[in-house]
Design an enzyme around this catalytic site. Structure first.
Site, PDB file in Angstrom:
ATOM      1  N   LYS A 144       0.804  -1.221   0.000  1.00 40.26           N
ATOM      2  CA  LYS A 144       0.000   0.000   0.000  1.00 40.26           C
ATOM      3  C   LYS A 144       0.842   1.278   0.000  1.00 40.26           C
ATOM      4  O   LYS A 144       0.286   2.382  -0.109  1.00 40.26           O
ATOM      5  CB  LYS A 144      -0.941  -0.001   1.208  1.00 40.26           C
ATOM      6  N   ASP A 145       2.155   1.150   0.121  1.00 41.05           N
ATOM      7  CA  ASP A 145       2.998   2.338  -0.016  1.00 41.05           C
ATOM      8  C   ASP A 145       2.794   2.992  -1.375  1.00 41.05           C
ATOM      9  O   ASP A 145       2.795   4.224  -1.503  1.00 41.05           O
ATOM     10  CB  ASP A 145       4.482   1.971   0.101  1.00 41.05           C
TER      11      ASP A 145
END
Length: 471
Positions: free
Chosen positions: A44-45
């Site tokens: 999710k970065d």
């Protein structure tokens, strides 16, 4: 110098590692994309950075603003990390089933964390998405990231994850396996790989068995950051705009037990410490690879680190309590009190929308049958006859308690039972030792407990039955 000017330059560019986990007759190689080696520790970065950059370009997020998101944890951490690097405040709303480690990580980044019950219908004002939207609207300079419907979510993977896999495999990848949560990872990555291969790459979604994506009834499950829960009272269950269903060729349902045992095996046999959704994806990838030959190549996405779940999936006590470990058969086990054939039957429990009168009828019937006149309570089932998960058991009611409330004028037969529930019954996994369970039940002053197998309530056990089991 081999240096970076910002932490943000370390997002993505994660390695591929070949899995050595054997499969019966498997010859196709399976490579794992280690997304937990990204700067913030998860897949999710990438959308965290992309969504903030797009909001900055559009003017939706301005200097000094506040990033707000509803998430199971990883997107919140990605956003909070990027926000910290860029000087924004962050507010993250999480469901209460999120691990303690995720909450601690968010707070470490300086995010304000708001925890709310996760088992709510989409229309409930306190549902995490509705609450996050309201916080953003009421906060000066607030911006709601809304990963579920933000086009920058899948676009991040189309621009980075897909090209990385194509380059790393020199265009040899034939199958992509990924969990589906918001749908951003599988949609963006899958679309790029399909375009790059002229449609040759096959995209498979791995999904918790009860998730609605793969045809489940939507009941709660224990793997975080994957699938789609559907509350039985939800009216409009529209799927995320970030999930491009046309990109996915197949969805494979994977049981929680298989996923959780897989990640424990990966840690002990391959040194890969990954989270529950990685177990869902790897289980699916190994099944896919078992049908392929050596000329084909499977890439599986491993979204996050197992360090986020040390208190849960890698904790033997937690796994035993939720019925995911079989225990030591050298001792009498709680599961011995519930014959295997009975574990397939629904656990008797009260629907929280039933009335006090209906609950009393059910409890009197149990007493007449010689059973303990006490029952757990939970939401009405989506499908008739299905087993509730331990996550759904909201409280309990006993014949003695309800009869006393009626006699004292504290309850009426037409009252909803939800207003008169006591705390949930104690619960024990089928693999727990019967003597330890009896000691705990006695110390708690309770006579009845729920027996849990693979996360589902499969029966009730009384202190008398445990004593009989122990001889």
């Amino acid at each position: 110098m081999d240096v970076h000017e910002s932490l943000l330059e370390l997002i993505g560019n994660t390695p591929l590692v070949r899995l050595r986990t054997p499969g019966a007759g498997r010859t196709a190689p399976v490579y794992a994309k280690l997304e937990y080696l990204s700067a913030g520790g998860s897949v999710k970065d990438r959308p965290g950075l992309r969504m903030i950059e797009e909001a900055e370009r559009s003017g939706a997020l301005r200097p000094g603003g506040t990033v707000v998101e509803a998430t199971s944890g990883n997107t919140g951490a990605g956003l909070a990390m990027v926000a910290a690097a860029k000087g924004y405040r962050t507010v993250v709303v999480l469901p209460d089933k999120s691990s303690a480690e995720k909450i601690a990580t968010l707070r470490a980044y300086g995010a304000e964390v708001v925890v709310r019950p996760g088992g709510l219908p989409l229309e409930d004002p306190e549902h995490i998405v509705n609450l996050a939207r309201r916080i953003a609207e009421q906060t000066p300079g607030g911006w709601f990231a809304q990963q579920y419907d933000n086009p920058a979510n899948p676009d991040a993977h189309y621009r980075t994850t897909g090209p990385e896999i194509w380059r790393q495999t020199e265009g040899r990848v034939t199958h992509l396996v990924s969990c589906v949560g918001t749908g951003g990872t599988i949609s963006g990555t899958g679309r790029f790989l399909k375009e790059a291969s002229d449609g040759a790459v096959r995209v498979i979604g791995a999904d918790p068995a009860s998730s609605v994506y793969s045809g489940g009834d939507g009941r709660p499950y224990f793997v975080e950051a994957a699938g789609r829960f559907r509350h039985p009272e939800t009216i409009d269950d529209s799927w995320p705009v970030s999930f491009h269903r046309e990109v996915v060729d197949e969805l494979l349902p994977i049981a929680d037990r298989d996923a959780l045992l897989t990640i424990r095996r990966l840690a002990r046999e391959e040194g890969l410490l990954v989270g529950g959704s990685s177990g869902t994806a790897v289980t699916a990838a190994l099944r896919v690879a078992a049908e392929l030959g050596p000329e084909q190549l499977v890439v599986v996405m491993l979204p996050d680190s197992g360090r986020q779940y040390l208190s849960k999936y890698f904790n033997d006590d937690w796994m035993l309590r939720n019925g995911f470990l079989d225990g030591d058969a050298a001792h009498p086990l709680v599961g011995d009190a519930v014959p295997a054939e009975l574990r397939e039957r629904p656990l008797p429990y009260l629907h929280h929308r039933s009335t006090v009168g209906q609950a009393l009828d059910a409890l009197r019937a149990r007493a007449a049958a010689g059973a303990d006149p006490v029952l757990p309570a939970g939401p009405a089932p989506v499908a008739p006859g299905r087993q509730p998960t331990a996550l759904e058991l909201l409280g309990a009611a006993s014949l003695e308690q309800l009869a006393a409330a009626l006699a004292q004028g504290k309850a009426a037969p037409t009252d909803p039972i939800a207003d008169h529930l006591t705390a949930p019954l104690p619960r024990f996994g089928t693999g727990e030792r019967a003597d330890a369970a009896l000691a705990e039940l006695t110390a708690a002053g309770c006579d009845t407990a729920v027996v849990v197998h693979d996360g589902h309530g499969v029966g009730l056990v009384g202190a008398a039955e445990l004593k009989a089991l122990l001889g």
